[in-house]
Design a protein around this motif. Structure first.
Motif, PDB file in Angstrom:
ATOM      1  N   LEU A   1       0.799  -1.142  -0.051  1.00 56.11           N
ATOM      2  CA  LEU A   1       0.154  -0.013  -0.057  1.00 56.11           C
ATOM      3  C   LEU A   1       0.682   1.268  -0.151  1.00 56.11           C
ATOM      4  O   LEU A   1       0.422   2.391  -0.137  1.00 56.11           O
ATOM      5  N   THR A   2       2.005   0.918   0.089  1.00 55.22           N
ATOM      6  CA  THR A   2       3.194   2.203   0.256  1.00 55.22           C
ATOM      7  C   THR A   2       3.679   2.209  -1.010  1.00 55.22           C
ATOM      8  O   THR A   2       4.178   1.219  -1.803  1.00 55.22           O
ATOM      9  N   PRO A   3       3.675   3.520  -1.586  1.00 54.59           N
ATOM     10  CA  PRO A   3       4.267   3.915  -3.149  1.00 54.59           C
ATOM     11  C   PRO A   3       5.728   3.818  -2.932  1.00 54.59           C
ATOM     12  O   PRO A   3       6.281   3.995  -2.204  1.00 54.59           O
TER      13      PRO A   3
ATOM     14  N   SER B   1     -11.771  15.553  -6.143  1.00 54.30           N
ATOM     15  CA  SER B   1     -12.434  16.114  -7.062  1.00 54.30           C
ATOM     16  C   SER B   1     -11.819  15.665  -8.371  1.00 54.30           C
ATOM     17  O   SER B   1     -12.565  15.919  -9.520  1.00 54.30           O
ATOM     18  N   LYS B   2     -10.457  15.600  -8.484  1.00 51.37           N
ATOM     19  CA  LYS B   2      -9.819  15.595  -9.786  1.00 51.37           C
ATOM     20  C   LYS B   2      -9.557  14.000  -9.874  1.00 51.37           C
ATOM     21  O   LYS B   2      -9.048  13.618 -10.902  1.00 51.37           O
ATOM     22  N   GLN B   3      -9.673  13.156  -9.223  1.00 49.76           N
ATOM     23  CA  GLN B   3      -8.921  11.737  -9.212  1.00 49.76           C
ATOM     24  C   GLN B   3      -9.625  10.992  -8.041  1.00 49.76           C
ATOM     25  O   GLN B   3     -10.301  11.384  -7.134  1.00 49.76           O
ATOM     26  N   SER B   4      -9.539   9.419  -8.428  1.00 52.85           N
ATOM     27  CA  SER B   4     -10.253   8.535  -7.647  1.00 52.85           C
ATOM     28  C   SER B   4      -9.489   8.436  -6.171  1.00 52.85           C
ATOM     29  O   SER B   4     -10.242   8.050  -5.288  1.00 52.85           O
ATOM     30  N   TYR B   5      -8.215   8.394  -6.199  1.00 55.53           N
ATOM     31  CA  TYR B   5      -7.500   8.176  -5.132  1.00 55.53           C
ATOM     32  C   TYR B   5      -6.603   9.318  -4.604  1.00 55.53           C
ATOM     33  O   TYR B   5      -6.246  10.034  -5.617  1.00 55.53           O
ATOM     34  N   LEU B   6      -6.292   9.219  -3.319  1.00 56.87           N
ATOM     35  CA  LEU B   6      -5.524  10.571  -2.912  1.00 56.87           C
ATOM     36  C   LEU B   6      -4.200  10.681  -3.713  1.00 56.87           C
ATOM     37  O   LEU B   6      -3.815  11.786  -3.820  1.00 56.87           O
ATOM     38  N   LEU B   7      -3.629   9.515  -4.216  1.00 62.92           N
ATOM     39  CA  LEU B   7      -2.325   9.792  -4.835  1.00 62.92           C
ATOM     40  C   LEU B   7      -2.559   9.459  -6.265  1.00 62.92           C
ATOM     41  O   LEU B   7      -1.434   9.895  -7.190  1.00 62.92           O
TER      42      LEU B   7
ATOM     43  N   PHE C   1      -4.744   2.760  -5.396  1.00 66.06           N
ATOM     44  CA  PHE C   1      -5.247   2.820  -4.018  1.00 66.06           C
ATOM     45  C   PHE C   1      -3.954   2.558  -3.017  1.00 66.06           C
ATOM     46  O   PHE C   1      -3.196   1.512  -3.193  1.00 66.06           O
ATOM     47  N   THR C   2      -3.799   3.404  -2.039  1.00 62.00           N
ATOM     48  CA  THR C   2      -2.576   3.451  -1.234  1.00 62.00           C
ATOM     49  C   THR C   2      -2.907   3.627   0.374  1.00 62.00           C
ATOM     50  O   THR C   2      -4.196   3.774   0.297  1.00 62.00           O
ATOM     51  N   ARG C   3      -1.945   3.669   1.145  1.00 65.37           N
ATOM     52  CA  ARG C   3      -2.330   3.796   2.507  1.00 65.37           C
ATOM     53  C   ARG C   3      -2.453   5.257   2.782  1.00 65.37           C
ATOM     54  O   ARG C   3      -3.160   5.347   3.959  1.00 65.37           O
ATOM     55  N   ALA C   4      -2.590   6.297   1.984  1.00 65.87           N
ATOM     56  CA  ALA C   4      -3.186   7.485   2.136  1.00 65.87           C
ATOM     57  C   ALA C   4      -4.421   7.453   2.144  1.00 65.87           C
ATOM     58  O   ALA C   4      -5.079   7.988   2.950  1.00 65.87           O
TER      59      ALA C   4
ATOM     60  N   ASN D   1     -15.404  -0.400  -1.353  1.00 62.87           N
ATOM     61  CA  ASN D   1     -14.558  -1.330  -2.620  1.00 62.87           C
ATOM     62  C   ASN D   1     -13.178  -1.836  -2.130  1.00 62.87           C
ATOM     63  O   ASN D   1     -12.739  -2.810  -2.685  1.00 62.87           O
ATOM     64  N   HIS D   2     -12.860  -1.404  -0.895  1.00 65.07           N
ATOM     65  CA  HIS D   2     -11.592  -1.794  -0.405  1.00 65.07           C
ATOM     66  C   HIS D   2     -11.563  -2.455   1.195  1.00 65.07           C
ATOM     67  O   HIS D   2     -10.495  -2.860   1.606  1.00 65.07           O
TER      68      HIS D   2
END
Ligand code: GSH
Length: 244
Positions: A78-80, A176-182, A186-189, A242-243
């Motif tokens: 989950l960590t980039p 508002s611009k993307q599905s996930y925070l990064l 899907f990550t730990r963020a 979803n997760h």
């Protein structure tokens, strides 16, 4: 593996989500608030939970626990890995643990400490009747301690509400611009921010049995209702669906 916890804590949820995501078997141990300090000081510098106990290793703090799990169980990462994304992830997690996590705790405790039955449910729902009785006996002291540590004053609670809303607006801008925070992954963020907001959104996939006890305070109920349709609350519900 054992995890020392307060059952309702959002920092517990943050660490547990990653354990579950990696299919790691562990034993959650709900510890008695107040008395927890004696146990936890044996393992860490601070008195806070969660604390993960793995053989001779003791890891304190939700982020540190996730780092440890990511190292030891590299599957379902989950960590980039890229330096830039890693830095962004760490910064967001740290920032939102504080601005969302600490402020929502302050806002909720400010009202809910007035309801000993509800607070007892939060801390002791998996414990024996004897321990629940002990909690009730200790409650006047615990209430003062929790108030003085986390609530402090009406002015501080009002400030916490402003800071919380600012943090929420920052998250809203991102999602508002993307599905996930990064971005697209899907990550730990995402698990961290969704965990911090789980106390407000109470997603149905959350492992704590929130539905078993009605929120006893009209102001807190109204608070939940007022955020229910917020785009970030919708996002949290989707992430859980979803997760989680
Ligand atoms: N940064 C820590 C915060 C944990 C935290 O604040 N835990 C609270 C419960 S929500 C706690 O254990 N408070 C009691 C204490 O500090 O003695 C983490 O991420 O684990």
């Amino acid at each position: 593996m054992k995890l020392l916890v307060f059952p309702h804590s959002h920092y517990y949820e943050k660490a547990r989500w990653v354990l579950d995501h990696k299919n790691i078997v562990y034993d959650p141990i709900a510890i008695m608030p107040g008395l927890h300090m004696i146990t936890v000081r044996r393992y860490g510098k601070r008195t806070s939970v969660p604390v993960l106990l793995d053989g001779n290793d003791a890891i304190q703090g939700s982020s540190e626990i996730i780092d440890y799990l990511e190292d030891k169980f590299p599957d379902n990462k989950l960590t980039p890995t890229g330096a830039e994304q890693l830095e962004a992830c760490q910064a967001l997690e740290k920032d939102m643990d504080k601005r969302l996590g600490e402020n929502i705790r302050q806002i909720l405790y400010a009202r809910l400490l007035n309801y000993p039955d509800y607070i007892r449910f939060c801390f002791t729902y998996p414990m024996s009747g004897l321990k629940k009785g002990l909690f009730t006996f200790m409650y006047p002291v615990l209430k003062r301690k929790i108030h003085d540590t986390y609530v402090v004053s009406d002015e501080k609670v009002a400030k916490a509400q402003v800071e919380f809303d600012e943090a929420l607006a920052d998250i809203e801008k991102i999602i508002s611009k993307q599905s996930y925070l990064l971005g697209d992954t899907f990550t730990r963020a995402d698990t961290s921010v969704a965990s911090m907001l789980s106390l407000l959104v109470l997603p149905k996939e959350h492992p704590f049995p929130w539905a078993e006890k009605e929120i006893p305070d009209a102001q807190i109920k109204a608070l939940h209702d007022s955020y229910a349709k917020h785009p970030v609350a919708e996002w949290v519900r989707n992430i859980y669906c979803n997760h989680r």
